[in-house]
Write a protein that holds these residues in place. Structure first.
Motif, short mmCIF file in Angstrom:
data_model
loop_
_atom_site.label_atom_id
_atom_site.label_comp_id
_atom_site.label_asym_id
_atom_site.label_seq_id
_atom_site.Cartn_x
_atom_site.Cartn_y
_atom_site.Cartn_z
N HIS A 30 -39.61 51.27 -43.07
CA HIS A 30 -39.81 52.13 -44.23
C HIS A 30 -40.13 53.55 -43.77
O HIS A 30 -40.70 53.75 -42.68
CB HIS A 30 -40.95 51.61 -45.10
CG HIS A 30 -40.70 50.26 -45.68
ND1 HIS A 30 -39.71 50.01 -46.60
CD2 HIS A 30 -41.30 49.07 -45.46
CE1 HIS A 30 -39.71 48.74 -46.93
NE2 HIS A 30 -40.67 48.13 -46.24
N ALA A 31 -39.79 54.53 -44.58
CA ALA A 31 -40.08 55.93 -44.25
C ALA A 31 -41.56 56.14 -44.00
O ALA A 31 -41.95 56.96 -43.16
CB ALA A 31 -39.58 56.85 -45.35
N SER A 32 -42.40 55.38 -44.69
CA SER A 32 -43.86 55.53 -44.52
C SER A 32 -44.32 55.18 -43.11
O SER A 32 -45.41 55.58 -42.70
CB SER A 32 -44.61 54.67 -45.54
OG SER A 32 -44.37 53.29 -45.31
N SER A 33 -43.49 54.46 -42.35
CA SER A 33 -43.88 54.11 -40.97
C SER A 33 -44.01 55.35 -40.10
O SER A 33 -44.67 55.32 -39.07
CB SER A 33 -42.88 53.13 -40.35
OG SER A 33 -41.63 53.76 -40.16
N ASP A 41 -48.31 51.46 -33.28
CA ASP A 41 -48.31 51.02 -31.88
C ASP A 41 -49.61 50.32 -31.51
O ASP A 41 -49.59 49.25 -30.90
CB ASP A 41 -48.09 52.21 -30.94
CG ASP A 41 -46.68 52.75 -30.96
OD1 ASP A 41 -45.77 52.04 -31.45
OD2 ASP A 41 -46.48 53.90 -30.50
N GLN A 42 -50.74 50.91 -31.88
CA GLN A 42 -52.04 50.31 -31.57
C GLN A 42 -52.25 49.00 -32.31
O GLN A 42 -52.81 48.06 -31.77
CB GLN A 42 -53.17 51.30 -31.88
CG GLN A 42 -53.21 52.48 -30.93
CD GLN A 42 -53.29 52.06 -29.48
OE1 GLN A 42 -54.09 51.21 -29.10
NE2 GLN A 42 -52.44 52.63 -28.64
N TYR A 43 -51.78 48.92 -33.54
CA TYR A 43 -51.90 47.69 -34.32
C TYR A 43 -51.13 46.56 -33.64
O TYR A 43 -51.63 45.45 -33.49
CB TYR A 43 -51.37 47.92 -35.74
CG TYR A 43 -51.54 46.72 -36.64
CD1 TYR A 43 -52.69 46.56 -37.39
CD2 TYR A 43 -50.54 45.75 -36.73
CE1 TYR A 43 -52.85 45.46 -38.22
CE2 TYR A 43 -50.70 44.64 -37.54
CZ TYR A 43 -51.85 44.50 -38.28
OH TYR A 43 -52.00 43.40 -39.08
N ILE A 44 -49.90 46.84 -33.23
CA ILE A 44 -49.07 45.82 -32.57
C ILE A 44 -49.71 45.37 -31.26
O ILE A 44 -49.78 44.17 -30.98
CB ILE A 44 -47.64 46.34 -32.37
CG1 ILE A 44 -46.94 46.45 -33.74
CG2 ILE A 44 -46.85 45.44 -31.42
CD1 ILE A 44 -45.59 47.15 -33.69
N ILE A 45 -50.20 46.32 -30.47
CA ILE A 45 -50.87 45.97 -29.21
C ILE A 45 -52.08 45.08 -29.48
O ILE A 45 -52.30 44.07 -28.80
CB ILE A 45 -51.26 47.24 -28.44
CG1 ILE A 45 -50.01 47.93 -27.91
CG2 ILE A 45 -52.25 46.93 -27.31
CD1 ILE A 45 -50.26 49.33 -27.38
N SER A 46 -52.85 45.42 -30.51
CA SER A 46 -54.04 44.64 -30.86
C SER A 46 -53.65 43.22 -31.28
O SER A 46 -54.29 42.24 -30.87
CB SER A 46 -54.78 45.33 -32.01
OG SER A 46 -55.81 44.53 -32.50
N GLU A 47 -52.59 43.09 -32.07
CA GLU A 47 -52.14 41.77 -32.51
C GLU A 47 -51.57 40.95 -31.34
O GLU A 47 -51.79 39.74 -31.27
CB GLU A 47 -51.10 41.90 -33.62
CG GLU A 47 -51.66 42.46 -34.92
CD GLU A 47 -52.71 41.55 -35.53
OE1 GLU A 47 -52.36 40.42 -35.93
OE2 GLU A 47 -53.87 41.97 -35.61
N GLY A 75 -44.09 49.30 -42.64
CA GLY A 75 -44.46 50.49 -43.39
C GLY A 75 -45.96 50.66 -43.36
O GLY A 75 -46.69 49.79 -42.90
N LEU A 76 -46.41 51.79 -43.83
CA LEU A 76 -47.84 52.07 -43.90
C LEU A 76 -48.22 52.41 -45.33
O LEU A 76 -47.48 53.10 -46.04
CB LEU A 76 -48.21 53.25 -42.99
CG LEU A 76 -48.07 53.02 -41.50
CD1 LEU A 76 -48.33 54.31 -40.73
CD2 LEU A 76 -49.00 51.93 -41.03
N LEU A 87 -51.07 48.36 -42.47
CA LEU A 87 -49.70 48.05 -42.08
C LEU A 87 -49.14 47.00 -43.02
O LEU A 87 -49.83 46.03 -43.36
CB LEU A 87 -49.66 47.52 -40.65
CG LEU A 87 -48.27 47.22 -40.12
CD1 LEU A 87 -47.60 48.51 -39.66
CD2 LEU A 87 -48.32 46.24 -38.98
N VAL A 88 -47.92 47.20 -43.47
CA VAL A 88 -47.23 46.21 -44.31
C VAL A 88 -45.93 45.81 -43.64
O VAL A 88 -45.28 46.62 -42.99
CB VAL A 88 -46.97 46.73 -45.74
CG1 VAL A 88 -48.27 46.93 -46.49
CG2 VAL A 88 -46.16 48.00 -45.74
N GLN A 89 -45.58 44.54 -43.77
CA GLN A 89 -44.32 44.02 -43.29
C GLN A 89 -43.64 43.36 -44.49
O GLN A 89 -44.19 42.45 -45.08
CB GLN A 89 -44.54 42.96 -42.20
CG GLN A 89 -45.12 43.53 -40.93
CD GLN A 89 -45.39 42.42 -39.94
OE1 GLN A 89 -46.49 41.96 -39.84
NE2 GLN A 89 -44.36 42.02 -39.22
#
Length: 90
Positions: A30-33, A41-47, A75-76, A87-89
């Motif tokens: 999404h454009a909001s990303s 990036d930090q969210y994905i690393i944390s997960e 998206g955010l 974060l939304v998926q």
């Protein structure tokens, strides 16, 4: 309706009983990303560190593991009364 296969210890994989011959369907984020790429990036690393996200796979590598697949765009969403994001998926 799909069936479930246990392919890896502790993980279930859902396989569709139809459309198994179609190629992968990648979606653009999404454009909001673009509001805060560092947050994503930090969210994905944390997960990943918590064991809730797997590592990244190339398209051929993932197709060889699970067959045809679809991706979920990221998206955010700004949190109310804050400068933080969620974060939304889809």
């Amino acid at each position: 309706m799909g069936t479930y296969d246990i392919q890896y210890p502790g993980r279930l994989r859902r396989r569709s009983q139809r459309n198994t011959e179609k190629p992968h369907y990648p979606f653009e984020n999404h454009a909001s990303s673009q509001l805060n790429i560092d947050f994503i990036d930090q969210y994905i690393i944390s997960e990943q560190n918590a064991g809730r996200y797997s590592r990244a796979y190339s398209i051929p590598e993932l197709e060889s593991l699970i067959g045809p697949f679809r991706t979920s765009p990221l998206g955010l969403v700004p949190k109310p009364h804050s400068m933080k994001f969620r974060l939304v998926q889809d």
